[in-house]
Design a protein around this motif. Structure first.
Motif, PDB file in Angstrom:
ATOM      1  N   ASP A  11      13.572  74.043 -48.072  1.00 31.94           N
ATOM      2  CA  ASP A  11      14.915  73.595 -48.469  1.00 31.94           C
ATOM      3  C   ASP A  11      15.547  72.661 -47.443  1.00 31.94           C
ATOM      4  OD1 ASP A  11      14.816  75.061 -50.821  1.00 31.94           O
ATOM      5  OD2 ASP A  11      15.561  76.865 -49.854  1.00 31.94           O
ATOM      6  N   GLY A  12      14.736  71.822 -46.795  1.00 32.37           N
ATOM      7  CA  GLY A  12      15.272  70.790 -45.921  1.00 32.37           C
ATOM      8  C   GLY A  12      15.430  71.180 -44.471  1.00 32.37           C
ATOM      9  N   THR A  13      15.061  72.389 -44.112  1.00 33.50           N
ATOM     10  CA  THR A  13      15.158  72.798 -42.701  1.00 33.50           C
ATOM     11  C   THR A  13      14.202  71.989 -41.833  1.00 33.50           C
ATOM     12  OG1 THR A  13      15.781  75.042 -43.341  1.00 33.50           O
ATOM     13  CG2 THR A  13      14.982  74.724 -41.090  1.00 33.50           C
ATOM     14  N   SER A  14      12.994  71.745 -42.344  1.00 32.00           N
ATOM     15  CA  SER A  14      12.032  70.928 -41.616  1.00 32.00           C
ATOM     16  C   SER A  14      11.336  69.991 -42.597  1.00 32.00           C
ATOM     17  CB  SER A  14      10.996  71.817 -40.912  1.00 32.00           C
ATOM     18  OG  SER A  14      10.281  72.598 -41.868  1.00 32.00           O
ATOM     19  N   TRP A  15      10.829  68.889 -42.067  1.00 28.95           N
ATOM     20  CA  TRP A  15      10.203  67.875 -42.910  1.00 28.95           C
ATOM     21  C   TRP A  15       8.846  67.472 -42.329  1.00 28.95           C
ATOM     22  CZ3 TRP A  15      12.449  66.112 -47.436  1.00 28.95           C
ATOM     23  CH2 TRP A  15      13.767  66.538 -47.657  1.00 28.95           C
ATOM     24  N   LYS A  16       7.927  67.120 -43.239  1.00 25.68           N
ATOM     25  CA  LYS A  16       6.600  66.667 -42.830  1.00 25.68           C
ATOM     26  C   LYS A  16       6.288  65.336 -43.522  1.00 25.68           C
ATOM     27  CE  LYS A  16       4.848  71.400 -42.374  1.00 25.68           C
ATOM     28  NZ  LYS A  16       3.826  72.375 -42.826  1.00 25.68           N
ATOM     29  N   PRO A  17       5.505  64.476 -42.880  1.00 25.35           N
ATOM     30  CA  PRO A  17       5.116  63.214 -43.540  1.00 25.35           C
ATOM     31  C   PRO A  17       4.401  63.490 -44.860  1.00 25.35           C
ATOM     32  CG  PRO A  17       4.551  63.169 -41.218  1.00 25.35           C
ATOM     33  CD  PRO A  17       4.949  64.585 -41.522  1.00 25.35           C
ATOM     34  N   PHE A  18       4.723  62.675 -45.854  1.00 24.51           N
ATOM     35  CA  PHE A  18       4.090  62.801 -47.171  1.00 24.51           C
ATOM     36  C   PHE A  18       3.668  61.394 -47.615  1.00 24.51           C
ATOM     37  CE2 PHE A  18       4.444  63.908 -51.870  1.00 24.51           C
ATOM     38  CZ  PHE A  18       3.305  64.680 -51.868  1.00 24.51           C
ATOM     39  N   GLN A  19       2.854  60.771 -46.789  1.00 26.47           N
ATOM     40  CA  GLN A  19       2.536  59.362 -46.948  1.00 26.47           C
ATOM     41  C   GLN A  19       1.340  59.145 -47.867  1.00 26.47           C
ATOM     42  OE1 GLN A  19       4.958  57.745 -45.736  1.00 26.47           O
ATOM     43  NE2 GLN A  19       4.218  55.654 -45.915  1.00 26.47           N
ATOM     44  N   LEU A  20       0.310  59.997 -47.722  1.00 26.51           N
ATOM     45  CA  LEU A  20      -0.942  59.802 -48.465  1.00 26.51           C
ATOM     46  C   LEU A  20      -1.415  58.363 -48.275  1.00 26.51           C
ATOM     47  CD1 LEU A  20      -0.082  61.872 -51.685  1.00 26.51           C
ATOM     48  CD2 LEU A  20      -1.308  62.608 -49.647  1.00 26.51           C
ATOM     49  N   ASN A  21      -1.643  57.603 -49.362  1.00 28.07           N
ATOM     50  CA  ASN A  21      -2.069  56.210 -49.204  1.00 28.07           C
ATOM     51  C   ASN A  21      -0.915  55.223 -49.370  1.00 28.07           C
ATOM     52  OD1 ASN A  21      -1.751  56.704 -51.937  1.00 28.07           O
ATOM     53  ND2 ASN A  21      -3.398  55.325 -52.569  1.00 28.07           N
ATOM     54  N   LEU A  22       0.312  55.717 -49.319  1.00 29.94           N
ATOM     55  CA  LEU A  22       1.485  54.839 -49.405  1.00 29.94           C
ATOM     56  C   LEU A  22       1.616  54.056 -48.103  1.00 29.94           C
ATOM     57  CD1 LEU A  22       4.060  54.216 -51.171  1.00 29.94           C
ATOM     58  CD2 LEU A  22       5.226  55.928 -49.759  1.00 29.94           C
ATOM     59  N   PRO A  23       1.795  52.730 -48.154  1.00 27.69           N
ATOM     60  CA  PRO A  23       1.960  51.965 -46.911  1.00 27.69           C
ATOM     61  C   PRO A  23       3.268  52.329 -46.209  1.00 27.69           C
ATOM     62  CG  PRO A  23       2.377  50.575 -48.818  1.00 27.69           C
ATOM     63  CD  PRO A  23       1.838  51.870 -49.354  1.00 27.69           C
ATOM     64  N   VAL A  24       3.344  52.063 -44.911  1.00 28.47           N
ATOM     65  CA  VAL A  24       4.573  52.288 -44.147  1.00 28.47           C
ATOM     66  C   VAL A  24       5.579  51.224 -44.567  1.00 28.47           C
ATOM     67  CG1 VAL A  24       5.606  52.408 -41.861  1.00 28.47           C
ATOM     68  CG2 VAL A  24       3.302  53.286 -42.229  1.00 28.47           C
ATOM     69  N   VAL A  25       6.560  51.644 -45.342  1.00 28.95           N
ATOM     70  CA  VAL A  25       7.491  50.708 -45.961  1.00 28.95           C
ATOM     71  C   VAL A  25       8.768  51.458 -46.318  1.00 28.95           C
ATOM     72  CG1 VAL A  25       6.555  51.158 -48.262  1.00 28.95           C
ATOM     73  CG2 VAL A  25       7.689  48.987 -47.841  1.00 28.95           C
ATOM     74  N   PRO A  26       9.918  50.808 -46.335  1.00 32.59           N
ATOM     75  CA  PRO A  26      11.141  51.483 -46.786  1.00 32.59           C
ATOM     76  C   PRO A  26      11.026  51.943 -48.233  1.00 32.59           C
ATOM     77  CG  PRO A  26      11.688  49.483 -45.598  1.00 32.59           C
ATOM     78  CD  PRO A  26      10.206  49.462 -45.797  1.00 32.59           C
ATOM     79  N   VAL A  27      11.397  53.202 -48.489  1.00 32.50           N
ATOM     80  CA  VAL A  27      11.415  53.749 -49.846  1.00 32.50           C
ATOM     81  C   VAL A  27      12.856  53.728 -50.329  1.00 32.50           C
ATOM     82  CG1 VAL A  27      11.000  55.785 -51.263  1.00 32.50           C
ATOM     83  CG2 VAL A  27       9.387  55.189 -49.445  1.00 32.50           C
ATOM     84  N   THR A  28      13.113  52.988 -51.402  1.00 26.57           N
ATOM     85  CA  THR A  28      14.481  52.770 -51.856  1.00 26.57           C
ATOM     86  C   THR A  28      14.903  53.682 -52.994  1.00 26.57           C
ATOM     87  OG1 THR A  28      13.689  50.995 -53.311  1.00 26.57           O
ATOM     88  CG2 THR A  28      14.438  50.368 -51.108  1.00 26.57           C
ATOM     89  N   ASP A  29      13.956  54.303 -53.688  1.00 25.49           N
ATOM     90  CA  ASP A  29      14.342  55.179 -54.796  1.00 25.49           C
ATOM     91  C   ASP A  29      13.165  56.063 -55.182  1.00 25.49           C
ATOM     92  OD1 ASP A  29      15.946  56.330 -56.660  1.00 25.49           O
ATOM     93  OD2 ASP A  29      15.887  54.684 -58.103  1.00 25.49           O
ATOM     94  N   LEU A  30      13.480  57.260 -55.687  1.00 22.86           N
ATOM     95  CA  LEU A  30      12.478  58.201 -56.194  1.00 22.86           C
ATOM     96  C   LEU A  30      12.894  58.676 -57.575  1.00 22.86           C
ATOM     97  CD1 LEU A  30      11.959  60.487 -53.035  1.00 22.86           C
ATOM     98  CD2 LEU A  30      10.437  58.656 -53.817  1.00 22.86           C
TER      99      LEU A  30
END
Length: 357
Positions: A11-30
């Motif tokens: 519930d947001g207490t800690s976060w982990k990278p969830f990149q998989l094969n997504l390039p390092v880039v700003p994510v503007t919407d989900l």
């Protein structure tokens, strides 16, 4: 975020990278649609992560298990295929039921099997890591694995160098409904249910699709029976010819040759009625008429070409071909029950090894 995507399981207490094969880039919407995650980026197009349901199911208990089978999301029974390595387009989700399963460590390849079952518990097909066919091999590396069941029941029996024109031996696709999958590792197992749904564009009812399935299964079973008989004929002929060669010049050799050639002639006539034995290449059926097994196989290909109930004409043709095949199989049964034992007795009396089937 400005540098990619992250995921939290608390519930947001800690976060982990969830990149998989997504390039390092700003994510503007989900956005989430039908349990797929759509990711909009700044300048690198948009990306889709198929099927979030394993993340929905993941919990501390599953994470501690030595292995686990996740429940697949509902799968639509569609036609067509998926390009394995598209070079100028995105890759679609596989056309079949996608199973995801995990192993904490590398399991024994001889102890792992994935079983697909009907809701009644009746086994449809099993998949193992060392399966003969590449498409049937079950991946078992440590961590997350995936395996796609094409929704088909087992194929009909085949025999070496078989050539069919306009037909095949593929098993029919499962009828929409609820099924089970069981991942077995040694003496332990995990079982989950899954659903196959009808293509919403198809006008056929479930009763129509069940009637089609029943038709195709009956054809598959008769093809298997026919092809097993052909393999038996070839084995008998091989052994009889070997015995004739061994008996040549020996006591009773002339009588053995006479009876053996008659036996071979009788079973060969049955084989030629069931299968076009002149076929040596894929184009040979253009020159030599197809026989009973090919005619039945081609009928199944026509009936399976769409999602429809088999017509009365198709049923009539199946019944006619089945009756003709059964007549040939009855002849073979009589030969195996009477003529073959008589030949074996003749060989035995002459001291030459007999035919074993």
């Amino acid at each position: 975020t400005e540098s990619g995507m992250y995921i939290s399981f608390d519930d947001g207490t800690s976060w982990k990278p969830f990149q998989l094969n997504l390039p390092v880039v700003p994510v503007t919407d989900l956005a989430i649609k039908n349990d797929d995650l759509i990711v909009a980026t700044q300048g690198r197009s948009f990306w889709v992560l198929d099927d979030l349901t394993p993340l929905h199911q993941l919990n501390d208990d599953i994470a501690k298990r030595d292995f686990w089978l996740f429940q697949p999301r509902p799968t639509y029974r569609l036609r067509g295929s998926v390009a394995e390595h598209p070079v100028n387009a995105g890759k679609n989700a596989p056309n079949g039921v996608l199973f995801r399963y995990t192993f904490k460590t590398q399991p024994d390849s001889n102890a792992v099997v994935l079983k697909i079952l009907e809701q009644s518990g009746q086994l449809i097909k099993s998949y193992k890591p060392k399966a003969k066919e590449k498409r049937d091999r079950l991946p078992i590396k440590p961590g997350m694995n995936r395996f796609v069941w094409n929704m088909r029941y087992p194929d009909a029996e085949k025999f070496p160098k078989m050539i069919l024109w306009g037909g095949g031996t593929a098993g029919p696709k499962a009828v929409p409904g609820t099924y089970e999958a069981r991942l077995v590792v040694g003496k332990d197992s995990v079982t989950t249910s899954f659903e196959i749904r009808k293509d919403p564009r198809v006008s056929a009812t479930l009763a129509d699709l069940q009637a089609q399935f029943d038709f195709l299964i009956s054809v598959r079973d008769k093809l298997s029976e026919t092809h097993v008989a052909i393999k038996q004929i070839r084995e008998i002929r091989k052994q009889v010819n070997e015995i004739i060669a061994k008996a040549k010049g020996k006591h009773g050799g002339t009588e053995i040759e006479k009876n053996g050639k008659a036996l071979v002639d009788h079973i060969t006539k049955i084989e030629r009625a069931l299968y076009q034995t002149k076929n040596q290449s894929r184009q040979d059926p253009l020159n030599f008429p197809i026989k009973l097994n090919n005619r039945l196989s081609a009928l199944a290909s026509v009936v399976s070409a769409g999602d429809f109930r088999p017509t009365a004409q198709a049923i009539a043709v199946r019944d006619e071909l089945t009756a003709q095949i059964d007549a040939e199989l009855a002849k073979l049964h009589d030969i195996v029950a009477t003529e073959l034992p008589a030949f074996n007795r003749l060989v035995h009396d002459s001291g030459v090894p007999a035919v074993v089937i």
